[in-house]
Design an enzyme around this catalytic site. Structure first.
Site, PDB file in Angstrom:
ATOM      1  CE  LYS A  89      -0.401   0.014   5.058  1.00 44.93           C
ATOM      2  NZ  LYS A  89      -1.318   0.055   6.204  1.00 44.93           N
ATOM      3  NE  ARG A 143      -6.653   0.979  11.693  1.00 45.84           N
ATOM      4  CZ  ARG A 143      -5.469   0.755  11.136  1.00 45.84           C
ATOM      5  NH1 ARG A 143      -4.584   1.737  11.051  1.00 45.84           N
ATOM      6  NH2 ARG A 143      -5.151  -0.427  10.642  1.00 45.84           N
ATOM      7  CE1 TYR A 162      14.881  31.546   6.983  1.00 38.21           C
ATOM      8  CE2 TYR A 162      14.978  29.204   6.468  1.00 38.21           C
ATOM      9  CZ  TYR A 162      14.883  30.522   6.055  1.00 38.21           C
ATOM     10  OH  TYR A 162      14.775  30.814   4.711  1.00 38.21           O
ATOM     11  CG  MET A 191      11.518  24.240   0.779  1.00 39.40           C
ATOM     12  SD  MET A 191      10.695  25.478  -0.246  1.00 39.40           S
ATOM     13  CE  MET A 191       9.384  26.012   0.854  1.00 39.40           C
TER      14      MET A 191
END
EC number: 5.1.1.1
Length: 377
Positions: free
Chosen positions: A35, A130, A256, A304
């Site tokens: 999957k 589930r 950052y 990024m």
């Protein structure tokens, strides 16, 4: 030239992991779970290595079509079953087996016109909450399916919620045995964690086991177990290269938010990999990385497109770490650097997640290569 980042799928590792799980599964047949595009590895890429499985288990009809297009004529199981009535037509055409976990899916079958009865897997909700029928309604669901001319063989299944943890499987297995007592049909209850952790108890194997994450070289119970302790090999390596270096003085900051401050003069490298490539932004300073085969660490926040690494250890080891040096974000270093290993589970733990997520999150912009079964790379 293209940006240097690349993911490599190791077919020898996939075949090895398949054999490792099969050895623990006794006489049970084995579903290779593919999957989510084979957990991010690519169905077409992994097929040759996993075609020794007895069947493939997945979610999407489109993925099932891809497997049939590769030439697979054996069983394919839809783990979530069908989503609307017209899906049953494709199940018939592709000879797909499918899970039945709710009354609505039985309704679809009852209204379906077919010349070939369907092979279905009736699912018990044993506590995962589930999918599946509650124990009190399980036998009634079986009786309803059994009365339908649209249904051929009914198999029985469930999914453990705690096979990877201290809770274990005993209570849920007992619940399944009670609900399924006396009902005919093949049975499947074991996922990767159950096969690895309870493989010495053949009564858990039943007719089929479902191998997912173990095939791809990640430990389902990390950190209690590791890929190495289970005899698994990494099936994916994410590698890039250093594209710049910086000389820091004590007190200089990185990235950052300036959340890393150099405690002394040091050299750092900038690697062409960031969260837009699928590397977790949550990875903090100290997340392991291999530079020229030497274990090092990230520094500061992940950007990024780039991340910073500490070059102190590689330089101390005498490696000429600089622009062009290999950076392994997870998986295996190249043969040039001794094939050193960085388990994906370690990196995932630093990001407070699991190896599954990292595999599935590799971005489309990252090119893939395949190490063939002959071992050449």
């Amino acid at each position: 030239m293209p940006r240097p980042i690349q993911a490599t799928v190791h077919l020898p590792a996939l075949r090895h992991n398949l054999a490792t799980v099969r050895a623990r599964a006794g006489d049970a047949k084995l579903w290779a779970v593919i999957k989510a595009n084979a957990y991010g590895h690519g169905i077409e890429r992994v097929y040759e290595a996993l075609r020794g499985a007895d069947g493939f288990a997945l979610l999407d009809l489109q993925e099932a079509q891809r497997v049939r297009a590769l030439g697979w004529r054996g069983p394919i199981l839809l783990l979530e079953g069908v989503f609307e009535p017209r899906d049953l037509e494709l199940c018939s055409r592709l000879s797909l087996w499918h899970t039945v976990h709710c009354q609505e899916q039985i309704d679809m079958l009852a209204a379906h016109k077919t010349h070939a009865p369907h092979r279905v897997f009736l699912k018990l909700n044993s506590g995962m909450n589930r999918l599946g029928f509650a124990p009190a309604g399980f036998r009634a669901a079986w009786a309803r399916l059994n009365a339908l001319p649209q249904v051929d063989e009914i198999s029985l299944m469930m999914h453990f919620s705690d096979a990877d943890g201290p809770g274990g499987i005993a209570a849920q297995q007992a619940l399944f045995e009670q609900a399924a007592q006396g009902l005919p049909g093949e049975r499947t209850i074991c996922n990767s964690a159950a096969v690895l952790r309870f493989g010495s108890a053949p009564q858990t194997h039943l007719d089929w086991v479902r191998a997912g994450i173990a095939l791809y070289g990640s430990a389902p119970d990390y950190p209690a177990g590791t890929a190495a302790s289970w005899g698994l090999q990494p099936a994916m390596s994410l590698r890039s290269r250093i594209i710049a270096t910086q000389q820091l003085q004590a007190g200089a900051t990185v990235g950052y938010g300036s959340c890393f401050t150099a405690p002394q003069p040091m050299t750092l490298g900038i690697v062409a990999c960031g969260y837009a490539d699928g590397y977790p932004r949550l990875c903090p300073t100290g997340t392991p990385v291999l530079i020229d085969g030497v274990r090092s660490r990230t520094l500061g926040r992940i950007s990024m497109d780039m991340l910073a690494v500490d070059l102190s250890a590689p330089l101390a080891a005498g490696r000429g770490s600089g622009i062009g040096s290999e950076a392994v974000l997870w998986g295996q270093a190249s043969a040039e650097h001794g094939g050193a290993l960085l388990p994906i589970d370690e990196v995932a733990a630093c990001a407070q997640t699991v190896g599954y997520e990292l595999m599935c999150a590799v971005a489309q912009r990252v090119p893939f290569s395949v190490q063939p079964l002959d071992g050449a790379e």
